[in-house]
Write a protein that holds these residues in place. Structure first.
Motif, PDB file in Angstrom:
ATOM      1  N   ALA A  50       0.827  -1.208   0.000  1.00  0.00           N
ATOM      2  CA  ALA A  50       0.000   0.000   0.000  1.00  0.00           C
ATOM      3  C   ALA A  50       0.864   1.262   0.000  1.00  0.00           C
ATOM      4  O   ALA A  50       0.456   2.297  -0.527  1.00  0.00           O
ATOM      5  N   GLU A  51       2.068   1.162   0.568  1.00  0.00           N
ATOM      6  CA  GLU A  51       2.980   2.307   0.552  1.00  0.00           C
ATOM      7  C   GLU A  51       3.603   2.486  -0.826  1.00  0.00           C
ATOM      8  O   GLU A  51       4.003   3.588  -1.189  1.00  0.00           O
ATOM      9  N   LEU A  52       3.688   1.408  -1.588  1.00  0.00           N
ATOM     10  CA  LEU A  52       4.297   1.475  -2.912  1.00  0.00           C
ATOM     11  C   LEU A  52       3.318   1.895  -4.000  1.00  0.00           C
ATOM     12  O   LEU A  52       3.665   2.674  -4.878  1.00  0.00           O
ATOM     13  N   ASP A  53       2.086   1.375  -3.950  1.00  0.00           N
ATOM     14  CA  ASP A  53       1.150   1.671  -5.047  1.00  0.00           C
ATOM     15  C   ASP A  53      -0.064   2.494  -4.639  1.00  0.00           C
ATOM     16  O   ASP A  53      -0.852   2.888  -5.477  1.00  0.00           O
ATOM     17  N   PHE A  54      -0.207   2.752  -3.342  1.00  0.00           N
ATOM     18  CA  PHE A  54      -1.307   3.570  -2.812  1.00  0.00           C
ATOM     19  C   PHE A  54      -2.646   3.095  -3.386  1.00  0.00           C
ATOM     20  O   PHE A  54      -3.418   3.856  -3.961  1.00  0.00           O
TER      21      PHE A  54
ATOM     22  N   GLN B 207      -3.480  11.948  12.694  1.00  0.00           N
ATOM     23  CA  GLN B 207      -4.375  11.531  11.615  1.00  0.00           C
ATOM     24  C   GLN B 207      -4.492  12.634  10.576  1.00  0.00           C
ATOM     25  O   GLN B 207      -4.449  13.818  10.907  1.00  0.00           O
ATOM     26  N   MET B 208      -4.668  12.201   9.306  1.00  0.00           N
ATOM     27  CA  MET B 208      -4.810  13.143   8.203  1.00  0.00           C
ATOM     28  C   MET B 208      -5.894  12.629   7.253  1.00  0.00           C
ATOM     29  O   MET B 208      -5.818  11.484   6.806  1.00  0.00           O
ATOM     30  N   PRO B 209      -6.903  13.457   6.959  1.00  0.00           N
ATOM     31  CA  PRO B 209      -7.916  13.024   5.993  1.00  0.00           C
ATOM     32  C   PRO B 209      -7.326  13.028   4.581  1.00  0.00           C
ATOM     33  O   PRO B 209      -6.600  13.948   4.208  1.00  0.00           O
ATOM     34  N   VAL B 210      -7.622  11.969   3.813  1.00  0.00           N
ATOM     35  CA  VAL B 210      -7.048  11.818   2.476  1.00  0.00           C
ATOM     36  C   VAL B 210      -8.112  11.337   1.502  1.00  0.00           C
ATOM     37  O   VAL B 210      -8.909  10.456   1.813  1.00  0.00           O
ATOM     38  N   VAL B 211      -8.101  11.910   0.293  1.00  0.00           N
ATOM     39  CA  VAL B 211      -8.916  11.440  -0.824  1.00  0.00           C
ATOM     40  C   VAL B 211      -7.926  10.790  -1.798  1.00  0.00           C
ATOM     41  O   VAL B 211      -7.243  11.487  -2.560  1.00  0.00           O
ATOM     42  N   PRO B 212      -7.825   9.467  -1.768  1.00  0.00           N
ATOM     43  CA  PRO B 212      -6.779   8.763  -2.523  1.00  0.00           C
ATOM     44  C   PRO B 212      -6.746   9.070  -4.019  1.00  0.00           C
ATOM     45  O   PRO B 212      -5.658   9.242  -4.577  1.00  0.00           O
ATOM     46  N   ASP B 213      -7.898   9.113  -4.675  1.00  0.00           N
ATOM     47  CA  ASP B 213      -7.901   9.343  -6.123  1.00  0.00           C
ATOM     48  C   ASP B 213      -7.275  10.684  -6.494  1.00  0.00           C
ATOM     49  O   ASP B 213      -6.676  10.819  -7.555  1.00  0.00           O
ATOM     50  N   ALA B 214      -7.394  11.658  -5.607  1.00  0.00           N
ATOM     51  CA  ALA B 214      -6.884  12.999  -5.893  1.00  0.00           C
ATOM     52  C   ALA B 214      -5.368  13.090  -5.744  1.00  0.00           C
ATOM     53  O   ALA B 214      -4.751  13.988  -6.311  1.00  0.00           O
ATOM     54  N   MET B 215      -4.773  12.166  -5.001  1.00  0.00           N
ATOM     55  CA  MET B 215      -3.331  12.299  -4.761  1.00  0.00           C
ATOM     56  C   MET B 215      -2.503  11.075  -5.127  1.00  0.00           C
ATOM     57  O   MET B 215      -1.293  11.076  -4.951  1.00  0.00           O
ATOM     58  N   ARG B 216      -3.114  10.030  -5.674  1.00  0.00           N
ATOM     59  CA  ARG B 216      -2.395   8.783  -5.971  1.00  0.00           C
ATOM     60  C   ARG B 216      -1.192   9.009  -6.886  1.00  0.00           C
ATOM     61  O   ARG B 216      -0.083   8.563  -6.606  1.00  0.00           O
ATOM     62  N   LYS B 217      -1.414   9.682  -8.000  1.00  0.00           N
ATOM     63  CA  LYS B 217      -0.344   9.860  -8.986  1.00  0.00           C
ATOM     64  C   LYS B 217       0.851  10.601  -8.376  1.00  0.00           C
ATOM     65  O   LYS B 217       2.000  10.182  -8.536  1.00  0.00           O
ATOM     66  N   GLU B 218       0.602  11.674  -7.651  1.00  0.00           N
ATOM     67  CA  GLU B 218       1.686  12.436  -7.036  1.00  0.00           C
ATOM     68  C   GLU B 218       2.383  11.606  -5.954  1.00  0.00           C
ATOM     69  O   GLU B 218       3.606  11.593  -5.858  1.00  0.00           O
ATOM     70  N   TYR B 219       1.594  10.872  -5.155  1.00  0.00           N
ATOM     71  CA  TYR B 219       2.158  10.047  -4.092  1.00  0.00           C
ATOM     72  C   TYR B 219       3.098   8.993  -4.669  1.00  0.00           C
ATOM     73  O   TYR B 219       4.246   8.848  -4.215  1.00  0.00           O
ATOM     74  N   VAL B 220       2.634   8.244  -5.674  1.00  0.00           N
ATOM     75  CA  VAL B 220       3.449   7.183  -6.274  1.00  0.00           C
ATOM     76  C   VAL B 220       4.708   7.779  -6.898  1.00  0.00           C
ATOM     77  O   VAL B 220       5.803   7.211  -6.775  1.00  0.00           O
ATOM     78  N   SER B 221       4.578   8.925  -7.523  1.00  0.00           N
ATOM     79  CA  SER B 221       5.737   9.589  -8.114  1.00  0.00           C
ATOM     80  C   SER B 221       6.763   9.958  -7.041  1.00  0.00           C
ATOM     81  O   SER B 221       7.968   9.757  -7.224  1.00  0.00           O
ATOM     82  N   LEU B 222       6.296  10.479  -5.909  1.00  0.00           N
ATOM     83  CA  LEU B 222       7.197  10.852  -4.817  1.00  0.00           C
ATOM     84  C   LEU B 222       7.880   9.625  -4.204  1.00  0.00           C
ATOM     85  O   LEU B 222       9.081   9.653  -3.906  1.00  0.00           O
ATOM     86  N   VAL B 223       7.128   8.535  -4.025  1.00  0.00           N
ATOM     87  CA  VAL B 223       7.713   7.311  -3.471  1.00  0.00           C
ATOM     88  C   VAL B 223       8.763   6.747  -4.427  1.00  0.00           C
ATOM     89  O   VAL B 223       9.862   6.369  -4.008  1.00  0.00           O
ATOM     90  N   ASN B 224       8.442   6.710  -5.720  1.00  0.00           N
ATOM     91  CA  ASN B 224       9.405   6.200  -6.702  1.00  0.00           C
ATOM     92  C   ASN B 224      10.673   7.057  -6.750  1.00  0.00           C
ATOM     93  O   ASN B 224      11.780   6.529  -6.870  1.00  0.00           O
ATOM     94  N   ALA B 225      10.515   8.371  -6.634  1.00  0.00           N
ATOM     95  CA  ALA B 225      11.679   9.264  -6.625  1.00  0.00           C
ATOM     96  C   ALA B 225      12.526   9.013  -5.372  1.00  0.00           C
ATOM     97  O   ALA B 225      13.766   8.995  -5.437  1.00  0.00           O
TER      98      ALA B 225
END
Length: 160
Positions: free
Chosen positions: A79-83, A99-117
């Motif tokens: 889940a940390e790799l592909d969100f 705790q932090m409220p999150v809307v996954p669809d809105a941030m998935r692409k940026e999150y995965v990009s940051l993890v990969n970097a």
């Protein structure tokens, strides 16, 4: 002194660990650990490496430069790799309880990009200082991952 019998003790200690309070900066922790090593050996660092890659490498390289053979295992959940989350929800930091409220669809692409970097930066920097780096996905059986790592390590040592 090195001995195979220590493996059971190490695994038992690791099995009993639970997430808790923030662990602090890696540099301070590894500095304390380094004080106990009087001779060269194989050192294994297992972490989620949630710090700046440069800080992480700066924390571990003194151990490498003292003549130790250093191996790092970067442990992440799938889940940390592909969100792969879909529902909006509150995410909780297991160490701090924040705790932090999150809307996954809105941030998935940026999150995965940051993890990969982040992973790419760690791979690159560890390679530059000749430290073995392996990313471990917790969904994969540990024995398979270790077997693959040890096989690759044996090949690299033969090439040197």
């Amino acid at each position: 002194p090195p001995s195979a019998k220590h493996m059971d003790t190490v695994l038992h200690k690791l099995d009993g660990l639970k997430p808790g309070r923030p662990g602090g900066r890696m540099r301070e922790s590894l500095h304390k650990v380094a004080e106990h090593f009087g001779r060269r050996g194989v050192l294994v660092v297992i972490s989620d490496f949630y710090e700046d890659p440069e800080e992480i490498v700066n924390a571990v390289t003194p151990l490498r430069f003292r003549g130790n053979d250093l191996v790092v295992f970067h442990v992440l959940d799938p889940a940390e790799l592909d969100f792969g989350f879909s529902d909006a929800q509150a995410f909780e930091d297991l160490e701090s309880g924040d705790q932090m409220p999150v809307v996954p669809d809105a941030m998935r692409k940026e999150y995965v990009s940051l993890v990969n970097a982040h992973v790419g930066a760690l791979q690159r920097r560890f390679s530059e200082v000749r430290v073995d780096y392996t990313l471990l996905d917790t969904s994969k059986p540990l024995d398979h991952v270790l077997y693959k790592y040890l096989g690759g390590r044996a090949k690299r040592l033969r090439l040197r």
